[in-house]
Design a protein around this motif. Sequence first.
Motif, PDB file in Angstrom:
ATOM      1  N   PRO A   1       4.658   5.314   5.993  1.00 17.98           N
ATOM      2  CA  PRO A   1       3.204   5.482   5.893  1.00 17.98           C
ATOM      3  C   PRO A   1       2.678   6.597   6.788  1.00 17.98           C
ATOM      4  O   PRO A   1       1.705   7.260   6.446  1.00 17.98           O
TER       5      PRO A   1
ATOM      6  N   ASP B   1       1.130   4.409  -2.622  1.00 22.74           N
ATOM      7  CA  ASP B   1       1.140   5.819  -2.226  1.00 22.74           C
ATOM      8  C   ASP B   1       2.342   6.553  -2.818  1.00 22.74           C
ATOM      9  O   ASP B   1       2.231   7.726  -3.217  1.00 22.74           O
TER      10      ASP B   1
ATOM     11  N   THR C   1       8.045  -0.025   6.249  1.00 23.13           N
ATOM     12  CA  THR C   1       6.983  -0.445   7.159  1.00 23.13           C
ATOM     13  C   THR C   1       7.550  -1.372   8.224  1.00 23.13           C
ATOM     14  O   THR C   1       7.292  -1.217   9.404  1.00 23.13           O
TER      15      THR C   1
ATOM     16  N   GLN D   1       0.841  -1.202   0.000  1.00 26.59           N
ATOM     17  CA  GLN D   1       0.000   0.000   0.000  1.00 26.59           C
ATOM     18  C   GLN D   1       0.867   1.241   0.000  1.00 26.59           C
ATOM     19  O   GLN D   1       0.571   2.233  -0.676  1.00 26.59           O
ATOM     20  N   LEU D   2       1.993   1.182   0.728  1.00 26.97           N
ATOM     21  CA  LEU D   2       2.928   2.302   0.709  1.00 26.97           C
ATOM     22  C   LEU D   2       3.557   2.452  -0.671  1.00 26.97           C
ATOM     23  O   LEU D   2       3.784   3.574  -1.138  1.00 26.97           O
TER      24      LEU D   2
ATOM     25  N   ASP E   1       1.059  10.126   4.830  1.00 31.69           N
ATOM     26  CA  ASP E   1      -0.156  10.790   5.293  1.00 31.69           C
ATOM     27  C   ASP E   1      -0.012  12.314   5.341  1.00 31.69           C
ATOM     28  O   ASP E   1      -0.921  13.024   5.769  1.00 31.69           O
TER      29      ASP E   1
END
Length: 322
Positions: A283, A178, A252, A174-175, A305
């Motif tokens: 993240p 992003d 992560t 997911q990172l 974020d």
Amino acid sequence: MDLRNKKLEEAKEILTSLGMDAARTNDRSAWVLLALCAVTPDSVWGEARAPLLTTNEIMDFIRRCYGKDYKPNSRETIRRQTLHQFEQAGLILRNRDDGERPTNSQYNNYSLNQPVIDLLRRYPSDDWAELVKVCLGQLTKLIQQSKRNLKKSQIPITLPNDSVIELSPGAHNQLHADIIHKFCPEFIGEGGRVLYIGDTASSRGNEGGKLMVLETEYLEQLGIPPMSHDKLPDIVVYDEKRNWLFLIEAVTSHGPVSELRWSHLQGMLSNCNAGPVYVSAFPDRKVFRKHVADIAWETEVWIADNPSHMIHFNGDRFLGPH
């Protein structure tokens, strides 16, 4: 025949009946099955159960109960040559307790699926062949459902050239998404070309996945030899307009661009004709704080974020080759 050998031969017979090949019906695989169902030499198959076991715990069980002392470097053999195939055949499930656990986590565990437990508890039986047939049918359904679930949870990434790839689910990938969707447009722009992306299902020695993007010829043109490609950070993006090469670690679980990592990459890129820009991507601030002491000077930090900002670790300029 003593009890240890008796259980070993019975485990081989069970694996054979389930359609496992020669390499998955040998002593190693039979011992692994016995560990996964917690059947000891003096217990009965009706007592089979399905504990969640790491590879180390499987090896400990085999050593303690069956006297086979596997050396630490045997972990990969057990994982790659037995557990991986058991998983593909639907006999076991990985990380039943946490489906998003990183593939390279030390806490990865394996447990038998219920149809296998139900079958083992009936061994031996007069209607064994029919029970095996029922079990295999149930496992086929489990495999199909697993594939559907995996497809639904894939993480899509749209590359700058508008092509789309899908990564396996998980916080690390997911990172990755992003970085491509947020970092690249903000800090690289339209001139960015993605040369490398690794899926955590395959990168860093993990089975079952693949390198999602690997522009071998383009990397070679930049002076990065093929022998170095498996040592690249998680994502590599080339800024064609500025001739900058962004080397991005997605952090992560494993670490950021540390002083040691920076030194290794500098050596690997000694013949690269593009200016390297080292980025550690996180993240959120919570993960950033865990690793901040390890980040090398003269590198960049980006936090997903808060995507429009970057942190520069000292130096005479912000965001650029050094």
